[in-house]
Structure formats: structure tokens, C-alpha cells
Enzyme design. Sequence first.
Site, PDB file in Angstrom:
ATOM      1  N   PHE A  20       0.839  -1.198   0.000  1.00 29.65           N
ATOM      2  CA  PHE A  20       0.000   0.000   0.000  1.00 29.65           C
ATOM      3  C   PHE A  20       0.876   1.250   0.000  1.00 29.65           C
ATOM      4  O   PHE A  20       1.933   1.272   0.632  1.00 29.65           O
ATOM      5  CB  PHE A  20      -0.916   0.012   1.229  1.00 29.65           C
ATOM      6  CG  PHE A  20      -1.993  -1.032   1.168  1.00 29.65           C
ATOM      7  CD1 PHE A  20      -3.160  -0.799   0.450  1.00 29.65           C
ATOM      8  CD2 PHE A  20      -1.845  -2.242   1.818  1.00 29.65           C
ATOM      9  CE1 PHE A  20      -4.158  -1.761   0.388  1.00 29.65           C
ATOM     10  CE2 PHE A  20      -2.843  -3.207   1.765  1.00 29.65           C
ATOM     11  CZ  PHE A  20      -4.009  -2.969   1.042  1.00 29.65           C
ATOM     12  N   GLU A  21       0.405   2.285  -0.669  1.00 26.56           N
ATOM     13  CA  GLU A  21       1.253   3.451  -0.917  1.00 26.56           C
ATOM     14  C   GLU A  21       1.719   4.165   0.350  1.00 26.56           C
ATOM     15  O   GLU A  21       2.745   4.829   0.355  1.00 26.56           O
ATOM     16  CB  GLU A  21       0.549   4.447  -1.831  1.00 26.56           C
ATOM     17  CG  GLU A  21      -0.624   5.147  -1.187  1.00 26.56           C
ATOM     18  CD  GLU A  21      -1.254   6.174  -2.132  1.00 26.56           C
ATOM     19  OE1 GLU A  21      -0.864   7.331  -2.053  1.00 26.56           O
ATOM     20  OE2 GLU A  21      -2.130   5.783  -2.924  1.00 26.56           O
TER      21      GLU A  21
END
Lengths: 258, 335
Positions: free
Chosen positions: A53-54
Site C-alpha cells: 500500500f502506498e
Amino acid sequence: MNESPRYRLTELLACVAASLLEDGSSAFVGTGFPIVAAMLAQRTHAPGLLIIFEAGGIGPQVPALPISVGDSRTYWRASAASSMHDVMSASQAGYVDYGFLGGAAMDRYGNVNTTVIGDWHHPRSRLPGSGGGCDVGSLVWRTIYLMRKQSTRTFVDQLDFLTTPGYLSGPGARERAGLPSGSGPYRVITQLGMYGFDEQTRRMKLLSLHPGVTVEQVQEASQFEIPVADALTVSPEPSDEQLRILRQIDPQGMVIGK
Amino acid sequence: MSDPVEFLGELIGWHDPDENRQWVRENKPRQMIDKRTTVSAAVREYVKPGSLLAIGGFGHIRIPMALIYEIIRQQVRDLTMIGKTAVHDIDLLIGGGCVSRVEVAYAFGHELRGLSACGRRAVESGRVQVTGEISNAGYQWRFLAAAMGVPFMPVRTMLGTETLTHSSARVIDDPWSGKPLCLLPACYPDVTLFHVHRCDKYGNAQIDGILVEDFELARASRRLIITTEKLVDHEEIERQPWRTAIPFYLPDAVIEVPFGAHPTEMPTQYYFDEEHIAHWMEVSKTDAGTRAYLDEYVFGVPDFEAYLEKIGGQERRKQLERLMDLRPKAEGGTA
């Protein structure tokens, strides 16, 4: 399409999307639908899928549907709770195979707009902007898009704003612009079918139709012409097992119920 | 070779690296000083009209809400916001009339919950101006350049897009590979607000869970205000110094504010207050509703403690703690 009472359209799309993620690959996952598809892949054929996830979650066993890509659920039983600099750098350095995004509007080269509708200086409608989308579309090897509302408003000849790069103006354009060589859009999944990109022209082409959909319906729901692959297939229907898991992942229907 | 490009984004937050070194030399003491203060005093001292303001955390995660409500209460005007996945914070500050301009990586949306009525209305009507576009990685690499004391960071994102041409970046050819490269200018916010898990009175701050871009942002910002769930003794920091994300010479002000991220998430402690966030998203669809919300939760209470009583106090906190805890009962959890 004719929606079978056994499953919802959204469930079909989640299954089609999940099937693209191979076990042992890595995927950068965006908010909403992409998370559901990645969780489904992880719980079925791809238990070794590395979900990233970013905001810094690396390799979680996502327990319940996260509301945000920074939600603590994105690093539940994870290998690392890291930082955006770390995971974005990993993408830029070539560690991330797939990027999984949604999009508002797309052109034939897979370029995407999530910034404005109308003129940038005086927008008719202001959208959230790039977020991590432009980074994912720039830096991962293969970008997959989930767009649930294909129509002549979302498959357009000319974008109001090019937020996230697809193949830009065609063959070789990404490399000429300086984007990482060999990267780019890979698949687009809509409510009507699944698309890929022609190796020579870099234009979108139809690879598979969802059950009950016709080529004519696909063409009517696009401003640009969509060539049909020689080996056109029909997307497989969800299995009972996939449906059971999907309803476990999103019991309130936050994504699937929409 | 890179094509000539016209760039439309305004350059905000940039300083010549030598000018910033000099500013740091004159303004950032190296001694351990007791930096405890109050929310209202910290806002009054460091958040000035026209400031370039950044907020730590991400979206609805670890947002320093006591400081945000206080900026609205003090009616600080004409702020330029760093729109780095700025969601609930910027929406409220726009609703409170505090924001004139924003540089956007991600704003005006609440991720899965939907689009922000308040922020979009302000931009579409021209009340708030967008100074330029950028991406999430683009922003944190602007902070990285500032944190390193270099004028720019070379990256390979945004190339070929209108996100790039509407930013303050530039494109050059890499002298080694010859390939076009995006140069992101350093960004030094005037002031950044953080909410952390534990911090001592000197400003040594520890964050549990993901750091997002707070490591870089804390080092890029000129002024730093920290609210903390728990004010701890320096000895507790010394016991596990490897957990310190922000060392004492960076922060300017420290305030203990338990439950200080409500209604946003505090990782490992309490989950999003979805009902409260949904309420804001509903009422902020009109200017009148926005005003009524602020009258009730910001202007209608003297401080954050009174706000917490209003939203349900300790009882509400316990409910949100239970939502955070995903461990099965067999492992001592509540799920």
C-alpha cells in the site's frame, strides 16, 4: 449485461481482476475495488501475493476491508509498516509487478484523468487529483485499471486532463518522456469486458466479454473504436467459493454493494 | 531528449538551500529545551496568516485535530495548504474560511467514503485557488529534497503527463543515461502539525504504525507543532531511541492531547469515527450546514477537551478502541 441472480456484477469484476494477479508477484493496491480484488486473490489462488500500500503497508494479511490505503488494516500481520518514500522508491527501482487502480476517464492509450472535468483553471467539476495514481501508473511494471462505468463519458477520445500516464501518444512515447522502459497499462476491466493493449499500436483492444455482453455493446459504450482480439473469450463466472470469500471480505457491501 | 515543456504550476515552499541553512542556524536551537505549551498558544505563535501549512499523517489517519479546530477558532486566514492526501483536515479548514490556496496531490475526496462537497464547492466557485498539481510520491520527494538540504530531487514519476506540466517541476536530460528526468523542487512548509503516540517535553517523538511521509516532512518543515497522545519522560525515549522518528531539535512546540486525532484513526489505539465523519460529509453539502457544524463543534466549545465531551468522551473512545482491535478473542482481542 444480464446479471445472473447467483452473483452481482461487482463480484464478477472482482473475480476477473483477482485472476490477473499471479501467486508470487507483487501488487501496489489502491482504495476500494482494487483492495477487494487483491484480498480475493490472496485468499484463493495467490496466497503468496505481496500486497503493498502506498502509505507504507508491506505484505499484510489484510483482515477486513480497509477504508483507506493508510488504514491500520493495511499493515495487519504485515512484514513491514514502512513509509511512502520506501514503497514508492521500491516501485521506481522495479520491485513492483502490478499496480491496481480505479479511474474516472480513460483514452485509447490507457491514459487516465482523475483531476478535473472541464478546464483546469475553471473546472466544472474538481476531482481529487493524482494521489498515488500517477506514481503507480509511472513506476510499476504493469498497471491494471478497474472502471465500473464504461460509457461514452468515460472511454473518451480526448481527456480533459492527463493525470496518470498510459501509453501517452502511442508506441515509444513513454520511453521518450523518460518513464521506466517496459512499463505501462496492462489490462482494463469494466462492467462490459476486459481489455489489453496492442503490442504494435499501443491502443486498447477487447480481450474478453463478460457473460451476456456483445461486441456491439462494448463499441457503443466508447467514443473511440475498440478493435477485437482474434482470440476473443468470455470471462469465467465466479465460483461459489469465490463468492463466499468475497462476501466475507466485504460483508457490509461497501465496495461490492455499490 | 526531453521535449520542451511549458510548466503552469506555481513554485511554493521553495528556498535557496543556503538561505534555508542560515534560517536553521538562527532559528533552531540545538539544546534540549522544554517546549511544552498549549494548543492555542502554539497556533497563535506559529500559524500566521498566509503561512504554507502542512499536516502530518495521511487522509483520516493520525490527524492533529485539536490544532486544526484551533486554527479555525482563531480564524487564521489566507493559508496555503499542502494537499498531500489532505482530506478531512483541509475540508474543515476550507469550511472554516482559513484557506485561500492549495497545491494538490490528493484533496477534495475522502477515499472510499466519497467526494468532499465542501472543498470542491470552494474550488469550483473560485473561493480557493489550486496553485498546481503534483503526485503523492512527488510531494514526499519534494520534502526529501528539503530534508536533505538539496534544491531538488531527480525522479522518474509524472513524466509525460499534465500532472507534470501543471506542477512546479522541471525536466532535464540525465547526464549519464541521457534519458529525460523529472526534477522536483525542494518544499519547505512554513509550519507542519503532527499528532504522535508519545513525545517528551523536548520534542522527541515516536510514531507507531506506518510513518507515511512524516519522516521527510518533519525534517523539511521550518516550524513543527506536535500534539501527542501521551507526554512521556525523556527516560522512556532513551530506553528505545530507535523508535524516535522526530528528534528534539525539529519540533518547536509540544502539547499533550489524548484522543487528539478524533474523528480520525490513531493506529494501534482507536479507529475512525465513521459516524462523525459521515455526519460532516452530509452537513457540509451546504454552506449553512458547514457553518452549523463549526458553530457546534468548534466555535461552540472553548477547547478540545470540551469537544471530546460533546462527541461522547471516554465512552466513545472505548467503542473506537474496540473497532481498532482486530485480534480474535482467543488472543486477548475483542474481534
